[in-house]
Design an enzyme around this catalytic site. Structure first.
Site, PDB file in Angstrom:
ATOM      1  CG  HIS A  11      -2.142  -0.988   0.746  1.00 52.14           C
ATOM      2  ND1 HIS A  11      -2.136  -2.307   1.142  1.00 52.14           N
ATOM      3  CD2 HIS A  11      -3.201  -0.834  -0.073  1.00 52.14           C
ATOM      4  CE1 HIS A  11      -3.186  -2.898   0.593  1.00 52.14           C
ATOM      5  NE2 HIS A  11      -3.845  -2.040  -0.139  1.00 52.14           N
ATOM      6  CB  CYS A  45     -10.130  -2.052  -9.374  1.00 48.72           C
ATOM      7  SG  CYS A  45     -10.365  -3.181  -8.001  1.00 48.72           S
TER       8      CYS A  45
HETATM    9  C1  PEP Z   1      -6.403  -5.404  -5.103  1.00 49.34           C
HETATM   10  O1  PEP Z   1      -6.234  -6.209  -4.194  1.00 49.34           O
HETATM   11  O2  PEP Z   1      -6.072  -5.621  -6.290  1.00 49.34           O
HETATM   12  C2  PEP Z   1      -7.040  -4.103  -4.817  1.00 49.34           C
HETATM   13  C3  PEP Z   1      -7.395  -3.282  -5.779  1.00 49.34           C
HETATM   14  O3  PEP Z   1      -7.207  -3.745  -3.525  1.00 49.34           O
HETATM   15  P1  PEP Z   1      -6.041  -3.207  -2.552  1.00 49.34           P
HETATM   16  O4  PEP Z   1      -4.816  -2.974  -3.399  1.00 49.34           O
HETATM   17  O5  PEP Z   1      -6.537  -1.970  -1.919  1.00 49.34           O
HETATM   18  O6  PEP Z   1      -5.854  -4.330  -1.601  1.00 49.34           O
END
Ligand code: PEP
Ligand code: MG
Length: 594
Positions: A198, A512
Protein backbone atom coordinates in the site's frame (compact mmCIF):
# COMPACT_ATOMS: atom_id res chain seq x y z
CA UNK A 1 26.39 -8.09 6.12
CA UNK A 2 28.73 -6.58 3.60
CA UNK A 3 30.53 -3.47 4.95
CA UNK A 4 30.47 -0.44 2.67
CA UNK A 5 33.94 1.11 2.84
CA UNK A 6 33.98 3.99 0.41
CA UNK A 7 31.55 6.28 -1.32
CA UNK A 8 32.54 5.83 -4.97
CA UNK A 9 31.14 8.14 -7.63
CA UNK A 10 28.63 6.63 -10.08
CA UNK A 11 27.62 3.82 -7.68
CA UNK A 12 24.75 1.93 -9.29
CA UNK A 13 22.11 0.00 -7.36
CA UNK A 14 19.40 -2.15 -8.87
CA UNK A 15 15.86 -2.34 -7.50
CA UNK A 16 12.24 -2.49 -8.64
CA UNK A 17 10.25 0.45 -9.94
CA UNK A 18 7.23 0.70 -7.66
CA UNK A 19 6.41 4.03 -9.31
CA UNK A 20 7.99 4.80 -12.63
CA UNK A 21 9.80 8.07 -13.27
CA UNK A 22 13.18 9.66 -13.81
CA UNK A 23 14.40 12.32 -11.41
CA UNK A 24 17.67 13.76 -10.17
CA UNK A 25 17.96 15.33 -6.74
CA UNK A 26 19.74 15.44 -3.42
CA UNK A 27 19.59 12.42 -1.15
CA UNK A 28 18.26 12.51 2.39
CA UNK A 29 18.72 9.43 4.51
CA UNK A 30 15.57 9.01 6.56
CA UNK A 31 15.21 6.80 9.59
CA UNK A 32 12.50 6.59 12.21
CA UNK A 33 15.36 6.40 14.67
CA UNK A 34 15.65 6.21 18.44
CA UNK A 35 14.67 8.73 21.08
CA UNK A 36 17.18 11.52 21.35
CA UNK A 37 16.02 14.74 22.97
CA UNK A 38 17.19 18.09 21.71
CA UNK A 39 17.35 20.43 24.78
CA UNK A 40 18.20 23.59 22.78
CA UNK A 41 15.76 26.48 23.48
CA UNK A 42 13.50 27.77 20.71
CA UNK A 43 13.30 31.19 19.07
CA UNK A 44 10.11 32.91 20.23
CA UNK A 45 8.79 32.88 16.64
CA UNK A 46 8.75 29.08 16.55
CA UNK A 47 6.61 28.43 19.61
CA UNK A 48 3.27 28.16 17.80
CA UNK A 49 4.81 25.87 15.19
CA UNK A 50 6.11 23.59 17.97
CA UNK A 51 2.69 23.46 19.66
CA UNK A 52 1.10 22.57 16.33
CA UNK A 53 3.63 19.78 15.90
CA UNK A 54 2.74 18.42 19.34
CA UNK A 55 -0.98 18.52 18.50
CA UNK A 56 -0.34 16.72 15.21
CA UNK A 57 1.66 14.08 17.06
CA UNK A 58 -1.20 13.67 19.55
CA UNK A 59 -3.58 13.12 16.65
CA UNK A 60 -1.29 10.68 14.85
CA UNK A 61 -0.49 8.62 17.95
CA UNK A 62 -4.18 8.77 18.92
CA UNK A 63 -5.01 7.20 15.59
CA UNK A 64 -2.49 4.40 16.13
CA UNK A 65 -3.72 3.81 19.68
CA UNK A 66 -7.37 3.67 18.65
CA UNK A 67 -6.57 1.20 15.90
CA UNK A 68 -4.65 -0.96 18.34
CA UNK A 69 -7.44 -0.77 20.91
CA UNK A 70 -10.02 -1.81 18.31
CA UNK A 71 -7.74 -4.56 17.18
CA UNK A 72 -7.23 -5.84 20.72
CA UNK A 73 -10.94 -5.80 21.45
CA UNK A 74 -11.32 -8.23 18.55
CA UNK A 75 -8.71 -10.50 20.12
CA UNK A 76 -10.51 -10.90 23.42
CA UNK A 77 -7.27 -10.50 25.36
CA UNK A 78 -8.12 -8.56 28.52
CA UNK A 79 -4.46 -7.85 29.51
CA UNK A 80 -3.64 -6.21 26.19
CA UNK A 81 -6.92 -4.37 26.27
CA UNK A 82 -6.31 -2.91 29.70
CA UNK A 83 -2.75 -1.81 28.83
CA UNK A 84 -4.02 -0.07 25.73
CA UNK A 85 -6.88 1.46 27.66
CA UNK A 86 -4.43 3.01 30.16
CA UNK A 87 -2.30 4.35 27.36
CA UNK A 88 -5.34 5.71 25.59
CA UNK A 89 -6.43 7.53 28.73
CA UNK A 90 -2.99 9.05 29.26
CA UNK A 91 -2.91 10.25 25.70
CA UNK A 92 -6.32 11.89 26.00
CA UNK A 93 -5.69 13.38 29.42
CA UNK A 94 -6.40 17.14 29.03
CA UNK A 95 -4.02 17.90 31.92
CA UNK A 96 -1.15 16.21 30.13
CA UNK A 97 -1.89 18.16 26.96
CA UNK A 98 -2.14 21.44 28.86
CA UNK A 99 1.10 20.88 30.75
CA UNK A 100 3.09 20.09 27.58
CA UNK A 101 1.76 23.21 25.88
CA UNK A 102 2.48 25.31 28.98
CA UNK A 103 6.06 24.01 29.07
CA UNK A 104 6.64 24.84 25.40
CA UNK A 105 5.31 28.36 25.96
CA UNK A 106 6.87 29.16 29.31
CA UNK A 107 10.26 27.49 28.95
CA UNK A 108 10.50 27.97 25.18
CA UNK A 109 11.56 24.36 24.63
CA UNK A 110 10.90 21.95 21.78
CA UNK A 111 7.81 19.72 21.82
CA UNK A 112 9.98 16.63 22.33
CA UNK A 113 11.61 18.06 25.47
CA UNK A 114 8.29 19.38 26.82
CA UNK A 115 6.69 15.95 26.38
CA UNK A 116 9.60 14.30 28.13
CA UNK A 117 9.49 16.73 31.07
CA UNK A 118 5.70 16.63 31.44
CA UNK A 119 5.68 12.83 31.53
CA UNK A 120 8.59 12.81 33.97
CA UNK A 121 6.43 14.70 36.47
CA UNK A 122 3.77 11.95 36.25
CA UNK A 123 6.38 9.22 36.47
CA UNK A 124 7.95 10.76 39.62
CA UNK A 125 4.48 11.15 41.15
CA UNK A 126 3.60 7.50 40.53
CA UNK A 127 6.97 6.29 41.84
CA UNK A 128 6.55 8.23 45.09
CA UNK A 129 2.99 6.96 45.53
CA UNK A 130 4.31 3.45 46.23
CA UNK A 131 1.12 2.02 44.77
CA UNK A 132 2.20 -1.21 43.12
CA UNK A 133 -0.74 -1.24 40.69
CA UNK A 134 0.27 2.17 39.35
CA UNK A 135 3.97 1.30 39.29
CA UNK A 136 3.26 -1.66 36.99
CA UNK A 137 1.76 0.85 34.59
CA UNK A 138 4.96 2.95 34.32
CA UNK A 139 6.21 1.20 31.21
CA UNK A 140 2.89 1.94 29.47
CA UNK A 141 3.34 5.58 30.31
CA UNK A 142 6.87 5.59 28.94
CA UNK A 143 5.64 3.89 25.80
CA UNK A 144 3.11 6.65 25.12
CA UNK A 145 5.78 9.27 25.85
CA UNK A 146 8.23 7.69 23.40
CA UNK A 147 5.59 7.33 20.67
CA UNK A 148 4.72 10.99 21.00
CA UNK A 149 8.36 12.09 20.95
CA UNK A 150 9.13 9.91 17.93
CA UNK A 151 6.14 11.30 16.15
CA UNK A 152 7.16 14.95 16.70
CA UNK A 153 10.70 14.14 15.60
CA UNK A 154 9.41 12.43 12.48
CA UNK A 155 7.30 15.47 11.66
CA UNK A 156 10.37 17.66 12.15
CA UNK A 157 12.51 15.47 9.91
CA UNK A 158 9.88 15.21 7.19
CA UNK A 159 9.09 18.91 7.10
CA UNK A 160 12.80 19.64 6.67
CA UNK A 161 12.98 17.94 3.27
CA UNK A 162 13.19 20.40 0.41
CA UNK A 163 11.71 20.25 -3.06
CA UNK A 164 14.78 18.60 -4.61
CA UNK A 165 14.95 15.85 -1.96
CA UNK A 166 15.07 12.18 -2.80
CA UNK A 167 14.36 10.18 0.33
CA UNK A 168 16.50 7.12 0.97
CA UNK A 169 15.17 4.84 3.67
CA UNK A 170 15.07 1.27 4.85
CA UNK A 171 11.31 0.93 4.47
CA UNK A 172 8.41 3.31 4.26
CA UNK A 173 4.87 3.22 5.63
CA UNK A 174 1.79 4.49 3.74
CA UNK A 175 1.52 7.38 6.20
CA UNK A 176 5.14 8.41 5.63
CA UNK A 177 4.61 8.36 1.86
CA UNK A 178 1.72 10.78 2.32
CA UNK A 179 3.84 13.06 4.48
CA UNK A 180 6.76 12.97 2.00
CA UNK A 181 4.49 13.61 -0.98
CA UNK A 182 2.78 16.53 0.72
CA UNK A 183 6.21 18.03 1.37
CA UNK A 184 6.90 17.81 -2.37
CA UNK A 185 9.87 15.40 -2.38
CA UNK A 186 11.13 14.30 -5.81
CA UNK A 187 11.31 10.58 -5.17
CA UNK A 188 11.72 7.74 -2.66
CA UNK A 189 14.28 4.91 -2.62
CA UNK A 190 13.83 1.99 -0.21
CA UNK A 191 16.02 -0.92 0.80
CA UNK A 192 12.95 -3.16 0.99
CA UNK A 193 9.24 -3.08 0.03
CA UNK A 194 6.78 -4.67 -2.38
CA UNK A 195 5.50 -3.52 -5.76
CA UNK A 196 1.85 -3.62 -4.77
CA UNK A 197 2.30 -2.80 -1.09
CA UNK A 198 0.00 0.00 0.00
CA UNK A 199 2.97 2.33 0.41
CA UNK A 200 3.74 1.78 -3.30
CA UNK A 201 0.10 2.24 -4.31
CA UNK A 202 -0.07 5.53 -2.44
CA UNK A 203 3.23 6.75 -3.91
CA UNK A 204 1.77 5.95 -7.32
CA UNK A 205 -1.46 7.76 -6.56
CA UNK A 206 0.51 10.80 -5.41
CA UNK A 207 2.86 10.64 -8.41
CA UNK A 208 6.09 10.20 -6.44
CA UNK A 209 8.64 8.03 -8.33
CA UNK A 210 9.77 5.20 -6.06
CA UNK A 211 12.35 2.43 -6.31
CA UNK A 212 12.21 -0.38 -3.79
CA UNK A 213 14.35 -3.42 -2.99
CA UNK A 214 17.78 -1.81 -3.35
CA UNK A 215 18.92 -3.65 -0.18
CA UNK A 216 21.86 -1.34 0.62
CA UNK A 217 20.85 2.17 -0.47
CA UNK A 218 20.85 3.56 3.07
CA UNK A 219 24.40 2.30 3.63
CA UNK A 220 25.79 3.29 0.24
CA UNK A 221 24.39 6.84 0.20
CA UNK A 222 25.01 9.84 2.42
CA UNK A 223 22.66 12.74 3.04
CA UNK A 224 23.60 15.45 0.56
CA UNK A 225 24.78 13.16 -2.26
CA UNK A 226 23.43 13.85 -5.72
CA UNK A 227 21.25 10.90 -6.71
CA UNK A 228 19.47 9.78 -9.88
CA UNK A 229 16.34 7.67 -9.55
CA UNK A 230 15.66 5.95 -12.85
CA UNK A 231 12.51 3.86 -12.65
CA UNK A 232 12.67 2.95 -16.35
CA UNK A 233 15.99 1.15 -15.83
CA UNK A 234 15.06 0.11 -12.27
CA UNK A 235 18.25 1.78 -11.20
CA UNK A 236 19.64 4.27 -8.70
CA UNK A 237 22.89 6.13 -9.41
CA UNK A 238 24.61 7.65 -6.41
CA UNK A 239 27.06 10.51 -6.81
CA UNK A 240 26.95 10.66 -10.65
CA UNK A 241 30.09 12.15 -12.24
CA UNK A 242 29.92 15.19 -14.51
CA UNK A 243 29.46 13.19 -17.69
CA UNK A 244 26.64 11.04 -16.24
CA UNK A 245 24.93 14.12 -14.81
CA UNK A 246 24.94 15.81 -18.21
CA UNK A 247 23.67 12.67 -19.92
CA UNK A 248 20.80 12.36 -17.46
CA UNK A 249 19.83 16.02 -17.75
CA UNK A 250 19.24 15.34 -21.45
CA UNK A 251 17.45 12.08 -20.70
CA UNK A 252 15.12 13.86 -18.24
CA UNK A 253 14.31 16.44 -20.93
CA UNK A 254 13.58 13.65 -23.42
CA UNK A 255 11.19 11.99 -20.94
CA UNK A 256 9.43 15.28 -20.33
CA UNK A 257 8.91 15.59 -24.09
CA UNK A 258 7.46 12.08 -24.24
CA UNK A 259 5.12 12.90 -21.40
CA UNK A 260 3.89 15.85 -23.42
CA UNK A 261 3.20 13.57 -26.39
CA UNK A 262 1.32 11.18 -24.15
CA UNK A 263 -0.87 14.01 -22.96
CA UNK A 264 -2.11 14.41 -26.55
CA UNK A 265 -3.95 11.10 -26.25
CA UNK A 266 -5.94 12.29 -23.23
CA UNK A 267 -8.84 13.68 -25.23
CA UNK A 268 -9.06 10.77 -27.65
CA UNK A 269 -11.59 7.97 -27.11
CA UNK A 270 -10.54 4.85 -25.24
CA UNK A 271 -11.13 2.32 -28.01
CA UNK A 272 -9.23 -0.39 -29.81
CA UNK A 273 -7.98 0.12 -33.35
CA UNK A 274 -11.14 -1.64 -34.57
CA UNK A 275 -13.43 0.55 -32.45
CA UNK A 276 -14.25 -1.59 -29.37
CA UNK A 277 -14.97 0.81 -26.49
CA UNK A 278 -13.09 0.26 -23.24
CA UNK A 279 -14.04 2.04 -20.04
CA UNK A 280 -10.92 3.43 -18.35
CA UNK A 281 -11.80 4.46 -14.82
CA UNK A 282 -9.98 5.95 -11.86
CA UNK A 283 -8.69 4.45 -8.63
CA UNK A 284 -8.89 7.17 -5.99
CA UNK A 285 -7.32 7.09 -2.54
CA UNK A 286 -7.37 10.73 -1.43
CA UNK A 287 -9.76 13.65 -1.75
CA UNK A 288 -7.10 15.75 -3.47
CA UNK A 289 -6.81 13.17 -6.26
CA UNK A 290 -10.44 13.58 -7.32
CA UNK A 291 -9.47 16.45 -9.65
CA UNK A 292 -7.38 13.94 -11.62
CA UNK A 293 -10.53 12.05 -12.67
CA UNK A 294 -11.53 14.83 -15.05
CA UNK A 295 -7.98 15.88 -15.82
CA UNK A 296 -7.12 12.44 -17.25
CA UNK A 297 -10.65 11.90 -18.66
CA UNK A 298 -11.39 8.85 -16.56
CA UNK A 299 -14.86 7.42 -17.11
CA UNK A 300 -15.92 7.63 -13.51
CA UNK A 301 -14.31 6.15 -10.41
CA UNK A 302 -13.80 2.39 -10.56
CA UNK A 303 -12.38 2.15 -7.05
CA UNK A 304 -12.81 4.72 -4.30
CA UNK A 305 -10.68 3.41 -1.46
CA UNK A 306 -12.09 4.67 1.82
CA UNK A 307 -9.23 3.22 3.88
CA UNK A 308 -7.14 6.38 3.67
CA UNK A 309 -9.80 8.30 5.60
CA UNK A 310 -8.35 6.60 8.63
CA UNK A 311 -5.03 8.28 8.10
CA UNK A 312 -6.50 11.64 8.96
CA UNK A 313 -9.34 10.66 11.21
CA UNK A 314 -7.55 9.60 14.38
CA UNK A 315 -9.82 6.62 14.87
CA UNK A 316 -10.93 3.43 13.17
CA UNK A 317 -14.53 4.34 13.98
CA UNK A 318 -14.71 7.16 11.49
CA UNK A 319 -16.97 10.13 11.95
CA UNK A 320 -20.01 9.62 9.67
CA UNK A 321 -20.11 13.23 8.52
CA UNK A 322 -16.50 13.05 7.46
CA UNK A 323 -17.19 9.94 5.42
CA UNK A 324 -20.19 11.59 3.80
CA UNK A 325 -18.06 14.57 2.84
CA UNK A 326 -15.42 12.32 1.31
CA UNK A 327 -17.99 10.44 -0.81
CA UNK A 328 -19.85 13.64 -1.67
CA UNK A 329 -16.57 15.05 -2.98
CA UNK A 330 -16.19 12.09 -5.30
CA UNK A 331 -19.54 12.90 -6.90
CA UNK A 332 -18.22 16.34 -7.84
CA UNK A 333 -16.62 14.84 -10.98
CA UNK A 334 -17.95 16.35 -14.18
CA UNK A 335 -20.04 13.79 -16.01
CA UNK A 336 -22.66 11.53 -14.54
CA UNK A 337 -20.55 8.37 -14.62
CA UNK A 338 -20.69 5.83 -11.83
CA UNK A 339 -18.64 5.80 -8.65
CA UNK A 340 -17.60 2.52 -7.08
CA UNK A 341 -17.18 3.04 -3.37
CA UNK A 342 -15.36 0.27 -1.57
CA UNK A 343 -16.10 -0.41 2.07
CA UNK A 344 -13.24 -0.05 4.50
CA UNK A 345 -10.44 -2.50 3.75
CA UNK A 346 -8.00 -2.07 6.62
CA UNK A 347 -5.74 -4.76 8.01
CA UNK A 348 -2.95 -6.45 6.06
CA UNK A 349 -0.34 -3.71 5.58
CA UNK A 350 -2.83 -0.87 5.84
CA UNK A 351 -2.72 0.04 9.52
CA UNK A 352 0.60 1.08 10.88
CA UNK A 353 1.30 -1.01 13.97
CA UNK A 354 -1.42 -3.55 13.72
CA UNK A 355 0.59 -5.74 11.43
CA UNK A 356 2.93 -6.52 14.30
CA UNK A 357 0.11 -8.02 16.31
CA UNK A 358 -0.74 -10.84 13.95
CA UNK A 359 1.58 -13.56 12.71
CA UNK A 360 0.02 -13.43 9.23
CA UNK A 361 -1.73 -10.07 8.84
CA UNK A 362 -2.64 -10.62 5.19
CA UNK A 363 -4.41 -13.82 6.20
CA UNK A 364 -5.87 -12.21 9.25
CA UNK A 365 -8.29 -9.61 10.48
CA UNK A 366 -8.87 -7.56 7.35
CA UNK A 367 -11.56 -5.99 5.19
CA UNK A 368 -15.02 -7.49 5.55
CA UNK A 369 -13.86 -9.60 8.50
CA UNK A 370 -13.28 -6.44 10.55
CA UNK A 371 -16.51 -4.87 9.28
CA UNK A 372 -18.60 -7.84 10.35
CA UNK A 373 -16.93 -7.94 13.76
CA UNK A 374 -17.36 -4.20 14.22
CA UNK A 375 -20.98 -3.71 13.21
CA UNK A 376 -21.11 -0.11 14.38
CA UNK A 377 -18.25 0.71 12.07
CA UNK A 378 -19.94 -1.05 9.16
CA UNK A 379 -23.28 0.58 9.87
CA UNK A 380 -21.83 4.07 10.14
CA UNK A 381 -20.05 3.62 6.83
CA UNK A 382 -23.14 2.23 5.12
CA UNK A 383 -25.26 5.06 6.42
CA UNK A 384 -22.78 7.64 5.12
CA UNK A 385 -22.63 6.00 1.68
CA UNK A 386 -26.38 5.40 1.36
CA UNK A 387 -27.15 9.00 2.33
CA UNK A 388 -24.81 10.33 -0.37
CA UNK A 389 -25.95 7.73 -2.93
CA UNK A 390 -29.55 8.88 -2.37
CA UNK A 391 -28.60 12.32 -3.64
CA UNK A 392 -27.15 10.88 -6.87
CA UNK A 393 -29.52 8.08 -7.84
CA UNK A 394 -28.25 5.44 -10.24
CA UNK A 395 -24.59 6.33 -9.91
CA UNK A 396 -23.33 4.35 -6.94
CA UNK A 397 -21.75 0.93 -6.91
CA UNK A 398 -20.84 -0.45 -3.51
CA UNK A 399 -17.94 -2.86 -3.31
CA UNK A 400 -17.24 -5.35 -0.51
CA UNK A 401 -13.52 -6.10 0.06
CA UNK A 402 -11.62 -9.20 1.18
CA UNK A 403 -14.60 -11.51 0.97
CA UNK A 404 -13.76 -15.20 1.17
CA UNK A 405 -17.18 -16.81 1.72
CA UNK A 406 -20.64 -16.17 0.33
CA UNK A 407 -22.00 -15.90 3.90
CA UNK A 408 -19.93 -12.74 4.44
CA UNK A 409 -21.31 -11.13 1.31
CA UNK A 410 -24.92 -12.04 2.15
CA UNK A 411 -24.47 -10.63 5.64
CA UNK A 412 -23.19 -7.29 4.29
CA UNK A 413 -26.00 -7.18 1.72
CA UNK A 414 -28.48 -7.66 4.52
CA UNK A 415 -26.88 -4.77 6.45
CA UNK A 416 -27.18 -2.56 3.35
CA UNK A 417 -30.88 -3.39 3.03
CA UNK A 418 -31.39 -2.60 6.71
CA UNK A 419 -29.60 0.75 6.35
CA UNK A 420 -31.67 1.72 3.31
CA UNK A 421 -34.84 0.74 5.18
CA UNK A 422 -33.87 2.78 8.23
CA UNK A 423 -33.15 5.86 6.07
CA UNK A 424 -36.44 5.50 4.21
CA UNK A 425 -38.29 5.42 7.55
CA UNK A 426 -36.60 8.75 8.34
CA UNK A 427 -37.65 10.13 4.94
CA UNK A 428 -34.06 10.36 3.77
CA UNK A 429 -33.85 9.77 0.01
CA UNK A 430 -32.05 6.55 -0.95
CA UNK A 431 -30.90 5.09 -4.25
CA UNK A 432 -33.13 2.07 -4.87
CA UNK A 433 -30.85 1.05 -7.72
CA UNK A 434 -27.62 0.98 -5.74
CA UNK A 435 -25.50 -1.87 -7.13
CA UNK A 436 -23.61 -4.16 -4.80
CA UNK A 437 -20.50 -6.00 -5.92
CA UNK A 438 -17.75 -8.17 -4.55
CA UNK A 439 -13.99 -7.89 -4.87
CA UNK A 440 -12.63 -11.00 -6.51
CA UNK A 441 -9.33 -11.10 -4.68
CA UNK A 442 -9.39 -14.32 -2.69
CA UNK A 443 -9.15 -17.55 -4.72
CA UNK A 444 -12.13 -19.09 -2.89
CA UNK A 445 -14.34 -16.41 -4.45
CA UNK A 446 -12.85 -16.96 -7.91
CA UNK A 447 -13.37 -20.70 -7.59
CA UNK A 448 -17.00 -20.23 -6.53
CA UNK A 449 -17.53 -17.34 -8.93
CA UNK A 450 -20.58 -18.81 -10.68
CA UNK A 451 -22.33 -18.91 -7.32
CA UNK A 452 -21.25 -15.38 -6.34
CA UNK A 453 -22.28 -14.03 -9.74
CA UNK A 454 -25.88 -14.91 -8.95
CA UNK A 455 -25.86 -12.74 -5.81
CA UNK A 456 -24.00 -9.64 -6.99
CA UNK A 457 -24.61 -6.78 -9.43
CA UNK A 458 -21.01 -6.60 -10.60
CA UNK A 459 -17.58 -8.12 -10.03
CA UNK A 460 -14.36 -6.22 -9.50
CA UNK A 461 -11.13 -8.19 -9.71
CA UNK A 462 -8.42 -7.09 -7.29
CA UNK A 463 -5.37 -8.54 -8.97
CA UNK A 464 -3.01 -7.25 -6.26
CA UNK A 465 -4.46 -9.57 -3.67
CA UNK A 466 -5.65 -12.25 -6.08
CA UNK A 467 -2.03 -12.69 -7.15
CA UNK A 468 -0.66 -12.83 -3.62
CA UNK A 469 -3.28 -15.30 -2.40
CA UNK A 470 -3.20 -17.50 -5.52
CA UNK A 471 0.57 -17.77 -5.74
CA UNK A 472 1.18 -17.56 -1.96
CA UNK A 473 3.53 -14.61 -2.53
CA UNK A 474 3.37 -11.72 -0.08
CA UNK A 475 2.72 -8.58 -2.16
CA UNK A 476 4.96 -6.49 0.11
CA UNK A 477 8.01 -8.75 0.31
CA UNK A 478 10.81 -7.90 -2.08
CA UNK A 479 12.71 -11.13 -1.30
CA UNK A 480 10.16 -12.98 -3.40
CA UNK A 481 9.17 -10.21 -5.78
CA UNK A 482 10.28 -12.25 -8.81
CA UNK A 483 7.60 -14.79 -7.88
CA UNK A 484 4.90 -12.12 -7.74
CA UNK A 485 3.49 -12.61 -11.26
CA UNK A 486 -0.03 -11.22 -11.76
CA UNK A 487 0.02 -12.60 -15.31
CA UNK A 488 0.79 -16.14 -14.14
CA UNK A 489 -1.54 -18.54 -16.03
CA UNK A 490 -3.14 -19.64 -12.76
CA UNK A 491 -4.16 -16.03 -12.01
CA UNK A 492 -5.30 -15.50 -15.61
CA UNK A 493 -7.37 -18.70 -15.41
CA UNK A 494 -9.19 -17.33 -12.36
CA UNK A 495 -9.75 -14.02 -14.14
CA UNK A 496 -11.11 -15.87 -17.18
CA UNK A 497 -13.50 -17.77 -14.89
CA UNK A 498 -14.80 -14.48 -13.50
CA UNK A 499 -15.27 -13.10 -17.03
CA UNK A 500 -17.30 -16.16 -18.03
CA UNK A 501 -19.45 -15.99 -14.91
CA UNK A 502 -20.06 -12.30 -15.64
CA UNK A 503 -21.16 -13.12 -19.20
CA UNK A 504 -23.46 -15.94 -18.07
CA UNK A 505 -25.18 -13.65 -15.59
CA UNK A 506 -24.94 -10.48 -17.66
CA UNK A 507 -23.14 -8.50 -15.02
CA UNK A 508 -20.10 -6.24 -15.58
CA UNK A 509 -16.63 -7.48 -14.64
CA UNK A 510 -13.92 -4.91 -13.93
CA UNK A 511 -10.25 -5.09 -12.94
CA UNK A 512 -9.09 -2.54 -10.37
CA UNK A 513 -5.71 -3.98 -9.32
CA UNK A 514 -2.42 -2.40 -10.43
CA UNK A 515 -2.29 -4.85 -13.34
CA UNK A 516 -4.89 -2.77 -15.19
CA UNK A 517 -2.41 0.11 -15.52
CA UNK A 518 0.26 -1.95 -17.27
CA UNK A 519 -0.30 -1.37 -21.04
CA UNK A 520 0.67 -4.93 -21.94
CA UNK A 521 -1.45 -6.51 -19.20
CA UNK A 522 -4.38 -4.24 -20.08
CA UNK A 523 -4.39 -5.78 -23.57
CA UNK A 524 -4.30 -9.28 -22.14
CA UNK A 525 -7.25 -8.42 -19.87
CA UNK A 526 -9.25 -6.92 -22.74
CA UNK A 527 -8.44 -10.01 -24.80
CA UNK A 528 -9.92 -12.10 -21.98
CA UNK A 529 -13.13 -10.06 -22.19
CA UNK A 530 -12.70 -7.31 -19.58
CA UNK A 531 -14.11 -3.98 -20.76
CA UNK A 532 -13.67 -1.96 -17.54
CA UNK A 533 -10.20 -1.16 -16.25
CA UNK A 534 -9.63 1.05 -13.23
CA UNK A 535 -6.27 2.58 -12.35
CA UNK A 536 -4.41 5.58 -10.94
CA UNK A 537 -5.65 8.38 -13.27
CA UNK A 538 -2.10 9.48 -14.16
CA UNK A 539 -1.56 6.12 -15.87
CA UNK A 540 -4.69 6.25 -18.04
CA UNK A 541 -3.01 7.96 -21.05
CA UNK A 542 -0.30 5.26 -21.25
CA UNK A 543 -2.91 2.48 -21.31
CA UNK A 544 -5.12 4.38 -23.75
CA UNK A 545 -2.23 4.97 -26.14
CA UNK A 546 -1.52 1.22 -26.29
CA UNK A 547 -5.17 0.19 -26.63
CA UNK A 548 -5.65 2.50 -29.62
CA UNK A 549 -2.86 0.83 -31.57
CA UNK A 550 -4.08 -2.80 -31.49
CA UNK A 551 -7.26 -4.52 -32.68
CA UNK A 552 -9.49 -6.54 -30.36
CA UNK A 553 -8.59 -9.70 -32.29
CA UNK A 554 -4.91 -9.09 -31.65
CA UNK A 555 -5.65 -8.74 -27.95
CA UNK A 556 -7.77 -11.89 -27.93
CA UNK A 557 -4.96 -13.84 -29.60
CA UNK A 558 -2.50 -12.43 -27.06
CA UNK A 559 -4.74 -13.52 -24.16
CA UNK A 560 -5.19 -17.02 -25.65
CA UNK A 561 -1.42 -17.39 -25.97
CA UNK A 562 -0.89 -16.21 -22.40
CA UNK A 563 -3.36 -18.79 -21.11
CA UNK A 564 -1.38 -21.51 -22.88
CA UNK A 565 1.93 -20.60 -21.19
CA UNK A 566 3.36 -23.14 -18.80
CA UNK A 567 6.33 -21.23 -17.46
CA UNK A 568 7.29 -17.69 -16.49
CA UNK A 569 9.93 -17.77 -19.24
CA UNK A 570 7.23 -18.28 -21.87
CA UNK A 571 5.29 -15.33 -20.43
CA UNK A 572 8.39 -13.09 -20.60
CA UNK A 573 8.97 -14.11 -24.23
CA UNK A 574 5.43 -13.12 -25.25
CA UNK A 575 5.81 -9.85 -23.41
CA UNK A 576 9.11 -9.04 -25.12
CA UNK A 577 7.62 -9.73 -28.54
CA UNK A 578 4.67 -7.48 -27.73
CA UNK A 579 6.95 -4.66 -26.48
CA UNK A 580 8.84 -4.83 -29.78
CA UNK A 581 5.59 -4.69 -31.78
CA UNK A 582 4.30 -1.83 -29.64
CA UNK A 583 7.41 0.24 -30.07
CA UNK A 584 7.20 -0.18 -33.89
CA UNK A 585 3.51 0.78 -33.91
CA UNK A 586 4.27 3.81 -31.77
CA UNK A 587 6.99 5.12 -34.06
CA UNK A 588 4.73 4.58 -37.12
CA UNK A 589 2.02 6.56 -35.36
CA UNK A 590 4.47 9.34 -34.51
CA UNK A 591 5.54 9.57 -38.17
CA UNK A 592 1.88 9.70 -39.23
CA UNK A 593 1.26 12.61 -36.85
CA UNK A 594 4.30 14.59 -38.08
C1 PEP B 1 -6.40 -5.40 -5.10
O1 PEP B 1 -6.23 -6.21 -4.19
O2 PEP B 1 -6.07 -5.62 -6.29
C2 PEP B 1 -7.04 -4.10 -4.82
C3 PEP B 1 -7.39 -3.28 -5.78
O3 PEP B 1 -7.21 -3.75 -3.52
P1 PEP B 1 -6.04 -3.21 -2.55
O4 PEP B 1 -4.82 -2.97 -3.40
O5 PEP B 1 -6.54 -1.97 -1.92
O6 PEP B 1 -5.85 -4.33 -1.60
MG1 MG C 1 -7.16 -5.91 -2.29
Amino acid sequence: MQEIKSYEPNTKLKGLAAVNGLVMGVSHIYSRGNININPEPLDTGRIDEEIKKFEQALEGVGMEMQSLTDFASGLDDSDTESILQTQYEVLHDPEMKASVIALIRKKRIRAEKAIYDAFQKYIDLIKSSNKSFLITRLSDLRDVRDRLIRSTQQLTVISRFGKDAIIITDEVSPLEVVAFARNGVLGIICNSGGLTSHASIIANAMGVPMIIGTHTATRQARTGDVVILNGYEREVILRPDKETTELYKQEINRHNEEEKLLRKVINKPAETLCGVQISLQANIDFAEEILNVDKFRAEGIGLLRTDTLLMNSGTIGMDRKRQELFCQNAFSIKDSSSITIRLLDVGGDKLLDIKNQEANPFLGWRGVRILLDKRELLRSQLEAICRVAGQHPGRTRLLVPMVSTLDEFIEVKHEIEQTQHMLKCQNVPVDEKIRIGVMVEVPSVAIQIRLFAKHVDFLSIGTNDLTQYTLAVDRGNNLISSLYQPLHPSVLTLIAMAVNAGKENQIPVAVCGELASDPFAAQVLIGLGIYELSMTPRLIPGVKQAIRLFTFDEMKKLADNMLLCNTLKEISKIREEWEQQYSEKRSDEKKRQE
